[in-house]
Design an enzyme around this catalytic site. Structure first.
Site, PDB file in Angstrom:
ATOM      1  N   LYS A  83       0.857  -1.192   0.000  1.00 33.77           N
ATOM      2  CA  LYS A  83       0.000   0.000   0.000  1.00 33.77           C
ATOM      3  C   LYS A  83       0.890   1.238   0.000  1.00 33.77           C
ATOM      4  O   LYS A  83       1.745   1.397   0.882  1.00 33.77           O
ATOM      5  CB  LYS A  83      -0.865  -0.040   1.258  1.00 33.77           C
ATOM      6  CG  LYS A  83      -2.196   0.646   1.155  1.00 33.77           C
ATOM      7  CD  LYS A  83      -2.988   0.312   2.418  1.00 33.77           C
ATOM      8  CE  LYS A  83      -4.317   0.993   2.436  1.00 33.77           C
ATOM      9  NZ  LYS A  83      -4.963   0.855   3.746  1.00 33.77           N
TER      10      LYS A  83
HETATM   11  C1  E4P Z   1      -8.347   1.850   3.794  1.00 30.81           C
HETATM   12  O1  E4P Z   1      -7.542   1.128   3.279  1.00 30.81           O
HETATM   13  C2  E4P Z   1      -8.155   2.548   5.059  1.00 30.81           C
HETATM   14  O2  E4P Z   1      -7.419   1.696   5.903  1.00 30.81           O
HETATM   15  C3  E4P Z   1      -9.440   2.843   5.788  1.00 30.81           C
HETATM   16  O3  E4P Z   1     -10.574   2.444   5.043  1.00 30.81           O
HETATM   17  C4  E4P Z   1      -9.516   4.231   6.324  1.00 30.81           C
HETATM   18  O4  E4P Z   1     -10.726   4.381   7.020  1.00 30.81           O
HETATM   19  P1  E4P Z   1     -10.990   5.616   8.003  1.00 30.81           P
HETATM   20  O5  E4P Z   1     -11.098   6.859   7.190  1.00 30.81           O
HETATM   21  O6  E4P Z   1     -12.292   5.286   8.682  1.00 30.81           O
HETATM   22  O7  E4P Z   1      -9.813   5.657   8.940  1.00 30.81           O
END
Ligand code: E4P
Length: 217
Positions: A83
Site C-alpha cells: 500500500k
Molecule cells: C483503507 O484502506 C483505510 O485503511 C481505511 O478504510 C480508512 O478508514 P478511516 O477513514 O475510517 O480511517
C-alpha cells in the site's frame, strides 16, 4: 463484489473469514498502532489466515525507500499488496513494484484525477476514501461514481476498492455503483445483517413455536 476487512485484529478477521465473508484485508499504520503488534508479525499472521490480498502500508515518503519497504513486505507472503500513498513518489513506487509483478494498493485517494494517475501507474487497487470526504461535507459516493465511469470509459483494470467505509449505506451505495471491492471495519460488515422486521418476525415465530410446542430435535 469482494469484501475486504479493514482491521489488523486477528480475532475479528478469523470470525468473518470462517463465514466466507473475507476476500482480503486492508491495514494501515493507524490500524497497526491500534493492534499494538509488530507490523511484520501481525501481517504474517493475517496472511496465514486469509487467502486473498492483504494490504500492508509503507512508512516512507520517498520512492526509493517505499520500493525497498515494498520489496521487504512482499517477502512476508505471496498475497501481500503493497500500500503506497497517492503522491508522486507513491506513483513511482507503484509503477516499479507492479512492473516487478507485485500487487499495489494506492491509498489516500480523494479525487478522480488521482485515481486516473494511479491506474496509469498500473495500480492493482485504488482506494478512494468515502468517509473522510463525507467528514468535510464532500460527497464520497460521487467520487466512487466518477472513478467507475472513467475506468470503464477506458477499460482500466485497476480495481476500485471503496475505503473509509463508515456505514452499511456506504456498502450498499458502493455495490449499486459497481465498486469492485469494499473494505470495511468488522462492525460495519456485521451490521449489514440487521433489520427490525427480521427481529420482529423472528419474535413472532418464536412465540408460536412455544405456544404450539413445535419441536424438530
Ligand atoms: C483503507 O484502506 C483505510 O485503511 C481505511 O478504510 C480508512 O478508514 P478511516 O477513514 O475510517 O480511517
Amino acid at each position: 463484489m469482494k469484501f475486504f476487512v479493514d482491521t489488523a485484529e486477528i480475532g475479528a478477521i478469523a470470525e468473518l473469514n470462517d463465514l466466507g465473508m473475507v476476500d482480503g484485508v486492508t491495514t494501515n499504520p493507524s490500524l497497526i498502532k491500534k493492534s499494538g503488534r509488530d507490523i511484520i508479525e501481525v501481517t504474517k499472521e493475517i496472511c496465514d489466515l486469509v487467502d486473498g490480498p492483504v494490504s500492508a502500508e509503507v512508512t516512507a515518503t520517498d520512492a526509493d525507500t517505499m520500493i525497498a519497504e515494498g520489496r521487504k513486505l512482499v517477502e512476508i507472503a505471496e498475497n501481500i499488496a503493497v500500500k503506497v500513498p497517492l503522491t508522486w513518489d507513491g506513483l513511482k513506487a507503484c509503477k516499479t513494484l507492479t512492473d516487478d509483478g507485485h500487487m499495489v494498493n494506492v491509498t489516500l485517494c480523494f479525487s478522480a484525477n488521482q485515481a486516473l494517475l494511479a491506474a496509469k501507474a498500473g495500480a492493482t487497487f485504488i482506494s478512494p476514501f468515502i468517509g473522510r470526504l463525507d467528514d468535510i461535507n464532500l460527497d464520497g459516493m460521487e467520487l466512487i461514481e466518477d472513478i467507475r465511469t472513467i475506468y470503464d470509459n477506458y477499460g482500466f483494470e485497476t480495481q476500485i476498492l471503496a475505503a473509509s467505509i463508515r456505514s452499511v449505506n456506504h456498502v450498499l451505495d458502493s455495490a449499486r455503483i459497481g465498486a469492485d471491492v469494499i473494505t470495511a471495519p468488522p462492525a460495519v460488515i456485521k451490521a449489514m445483517v440487521n433489520h427490525p422486521l427480521t427481529d420482529k418476525g423472528l419474535d413472532a415465530f418464536l412465540a408460536d413455536i412455544k405456544a404450539a410446542e413445535i419441536k424438530i430435535l
